[in-house]
Design a protein around this motif. Sequence first.
Motif, PDB file in Angstrom:
ATOM      1  N   ARG A  19       0.838  -1.208   0.000  1.00  0.00           N
ATOM      2  CA  ARG A  19       0.000   0.000   0.000  1.00  0.00           C
ATOM      3  C   ARG A  19       0.874   1.260   0.000  1.00  0.00           C
ATOM      4  O   ARG A  19       0.614   2.204  -0.728  1.00  0.00           O
ATOM      5  N   LEU A  20       1.898   1.259   0.817  1.00  0.00           N
ATOM      6  CA  LEU A  20       2.789   2.417   0.865  1.00  0.00           C
ATOM      7  C   LEU A  20       3.576   2.569  -0.435  1.00  0.00           C
ATOM      8  O   LEU A  20       3.814   3.686  -0.886  1.00  0.00           O
ATOM      9  N   ALA A  21       3.970   1.450  -1.039  1.00  0.00           N
ATOM     10  CA  ALA A  21       4.726   1.517  -2.294  1.00  0.00           C
ATOM     11  C   ALA A  21       3.897   2.188  -3.383  1.00  0.00           C
ATOM     12  O   ALA A  21       4.448   2.846  -4.273  1.00  0.00           O
ATOM     13  N   ALA A  22       2.579   2.048  -3.311  1.00  0.00           N
ATOM     14  CA  ALA A  22       1.711   2.713  -4.289  1.00  0.00           C
ATOM     15  C   ALA A  22       1.678   4.219  -4.062  1.00  0.00           C
ATOM     16  O   ALA A  22       1.430   4.986  -4.992  1.00  0.00           O
ATOM     17  N   LEU A  23       1.951   4.650  -2.850  1.00  0.00           N
ATOM     18  CA  LEU A  23       1.895   6.071  -2.512  1.00  0.00           C
ATOM     19  C   LEU A  23       3.259   6.743  -2.478  1.00  0.00           C
ATOM     20  O   LEU A  23       3.374   7.931  -2.735  1.00  0.00           O
ATOM     21  N   VAL A  24       4.282   5.979  -2.108  1.00  0.00           N
ATOM     22  CA  VAL A  24       5.612   6.541  -1.897  1.00  0.00           C
ATOM     23  C   VAL A  24       6.568   5.917  -2.906  1.00  0.00           C
ATOM     24  O   VAL A  24       6.984   4.782  -2.732  1.00  0.00           O
ATOM     25  N   PRO A  25       6.900   6.631  -3.966  1.00  0.00           N
ATOM     26  CA  PRO A  25       7.727   6.035  -5.011  1.00  0.00           C
ATOM     27  C   PRO A  25       9.201   5.865  -4.629  1.00  0.00           C
ATOM     28  O   PRO A  25       9.882   5.026  -5.195  1.00  0.00           O
ATOM     29  N   ARG A  26       9.712   6.628  -3.698  1.00  0.00           N
ATOM     30  CA  ARG A  26      11.134   6.575  -3.356  1.00  0.00           C
ATOM     31  C   ARG A  26      11.400   5.505  -2.318  1.00  0.00           C
ATOM     32  O   ARG A  26      10.804   5.480  -1.251  1.00  0.00           O
ATOM     33  N   GLN A  27      12.364   4.615  -2.634  1.00  0.00           N
ATOM     34  CA  GLN A  27      12.662   3.508  -1.724  1.00  0.00           C
ATOM     35  C   GLN A  27      13.180   3.979  -0.378  1.00  0.00           C
ATOM     36  O   GLN A  27      12.882   3.370   0.647  1.00  0.00           O
ATOM     37  N   ALA A  28      13.926   5.071  -0.355  1.00  0.00           N
ATOM     38  CA  ALA A  28      14.460   5.566   0.919  1.00  0.00           C
ATOM     39  C   ALA A  28      13.318   5.984   1.851  1.00  0.00           C
ATOM     40  O   ALA A  28      13.340   5.676   3.050  1.00  0.00           O
ATOM     41  N   GLU A  29      12.309   6.664   1.308  1.00  0.00           N
ATOM     42  CA  GLU A  29      11.170   7.088   2.120  1.00  0.00           C
ATOM     43  C   GLU A  29      10.356   5.874   2.568  1.00  0.00           C
ATOM     44  O   GLU A  29       9.888   5.812   3.698  1.00  0.00           O
ATOM     45  N   LEU A  30      10.200   4.932   1.653  1.00  0.00           N
ATOM     46  CA  LEU A  30       9.460   3.713   1.968  1.00  0.00           C
ATOM     47  C   LEU A  30      10.177   2.936   3.076  1.00  0.00           C
ATOM     48  O   LEU A  30       9.549   2.473   4.034  1.00  0.00           O
ATOM     49  N   ALA A  31      11.493   2.818   2.962  1.00  0.00           N
ATOM     50  CA  ALA A  31      12.280   2.116   3.973  1.00  0.00           C
ATOM     51  C   ALA A  31      12.150   2.803   5.332  1.00  0.00           C
ATOM     52  O   ALA A  31      11.979   2.135   6.358  1.00  0.00           O
ATOM     53  N   ALA A  32      12.197   4.120   5.333  1.00  0.00           N
ATOM     54  CA  ALA A  32      12.065   4.859   6.588  1.00  0.00           C
ATOM     55  C   ALA A  32      10.682   4.662   7.199  1.00  0.00           C
ATOM     56  O   ALA A  32      10.551   4.459   8.412  1.00  0.00           O
ATOM     57  N   ALA A  33       9.648   4.701   6.359  1.00  0.00           N
ATOM     58  CA  ALA A  33       8.282   4.540   6.856  1.00  0.00           C
ATOM     59  C   ALA A  33       8.053   3.153   7.446  1.00  0.00           C
ATOM     60  O   ALA A  33       7.306   2.996   8.408  1.00  0.00           O
ATOM     61  N   LEU A  34       8.698   2.151   6.867  1.00  0.00           N
ATOM     62  CA  LEU A  34       8.503   0.768   7.312  1.00  0.00           C
ATOM     63  C   LEU A  34       9.580   0.300   8.289  1.00  0.00           C
ATOM     64  O   LEU A  34       9.534  -0.829   8.768  1.00  0.00           O
ATOM     65  N   ASP A  35      10.572   1.164   8.523  1.00  0.00           N
ATOM     66  CA  ASP A  35      11.680   0.846   9.425  1.00  0.00           C
ATOM     67  C   ASP A  35      12.419  -0.418   8.980  1.00  0.00           C
ATOM     68  O   ASP A  35      12.634  -1.346   9.762  1.00  0.00           O
ATOM     69  N   ILE A  36      12.779  -0.440   7.673  1.00  0.00           N
ATOM     70  CA  ILE A  36      13.589  -1.531   7.127  1.00  0.00           C
ATOM     71  C   ILE A  36      14.733  -0.910   6.345  1.00  0.00           C
ATOM     72  O   ILE A  36      14.655   0.247   5.932  1.00  0.00           O
ATOM     73  N   PRO A  37      15.810  -1.655   6.118  1.00  0.00           N
ATOM     74  CA  PRO A  37      16.938  -1.099   5.350  1.00  0.00           C
ATOM     75  C   PRO A  37      16.505  -0.794   3.912  1.00  0.00           C
ATOM     76  O   PRO A  37      15.678  -1.505   3.332  1.00  0.00           O
ATOM     77  N   VAL A  38      17.090   0.236   3.326  1.00  0.00           N
ATOM     78  CA  VAL A  38      16.762   0.624   1.950  1.00  0.00           C
ATOM     79  C   VAL A  38      16.994  -0.555   1.004  1.00  0.00           C
ATOM     80  O   VAL A  38      16.184  -0.821   0.113  1.00  0.00           O
ATOM     81  N   GLY A  39      18.076  -1.286   1.210  1.00  0.00           N
ATOM     82  CA  GLY A  39      18.384  -2.423   0.353  1.00  0.00           C
ATOM     83  C   GLY A  39      17.403  -3.578   0.497  1.00  0.00           C
ATOM     84  O   GLY A  39      17.352  -4.465  -0.349  1.00  0.00           O
TER      85      GLY A  39
END
Length: 163
Positions: free
Chosen positions: A124-144
Amino acid sequence: MLRARDGDAAAWTALVERHTETLWAVARSWRLSDADCADVVQITWLRLVERLDTIREPEAVGAWLVVTARREAGRTARERGHEPLGAASAALPPPDDVVAGREQVCAVGTALRGLPRRCRDLLRLAALVPRQAELAAALDIPVGGVGPTRARCLQQLRRKLVS
């Protein structure tokens, strides 16, 4: 809605999960780009937060969100020179295609609800947040880890859709 207004995080989550797909549909009906649709949805939620204390009928928050999204999408569409899908009747798909499309959306929604919460949140967040860095921060997971995790979640979703 009242619990969300009082700061109940679970109530906010339920509110967002219940209405976000509809807000996306409203935005898409104006033929906006994915980025513009994401902006419309986010601005709609922002407007709710800004006006939370002024909503007189909390049970009608869904209708309020749709009207707000429609207004914001219309404003964005006018800025971009778009018309809503219903504006040009020649652009409307045949009714059978509309029904098939709705059935497909329902199937995806059902399959999404069957995924683990982590996958639901990520997709759901990936549909809203295109940048992996922001997505990683929102989900508290490493960017990689975003790409591989997303791929695994999409694979789970595909399996649910074919079963």
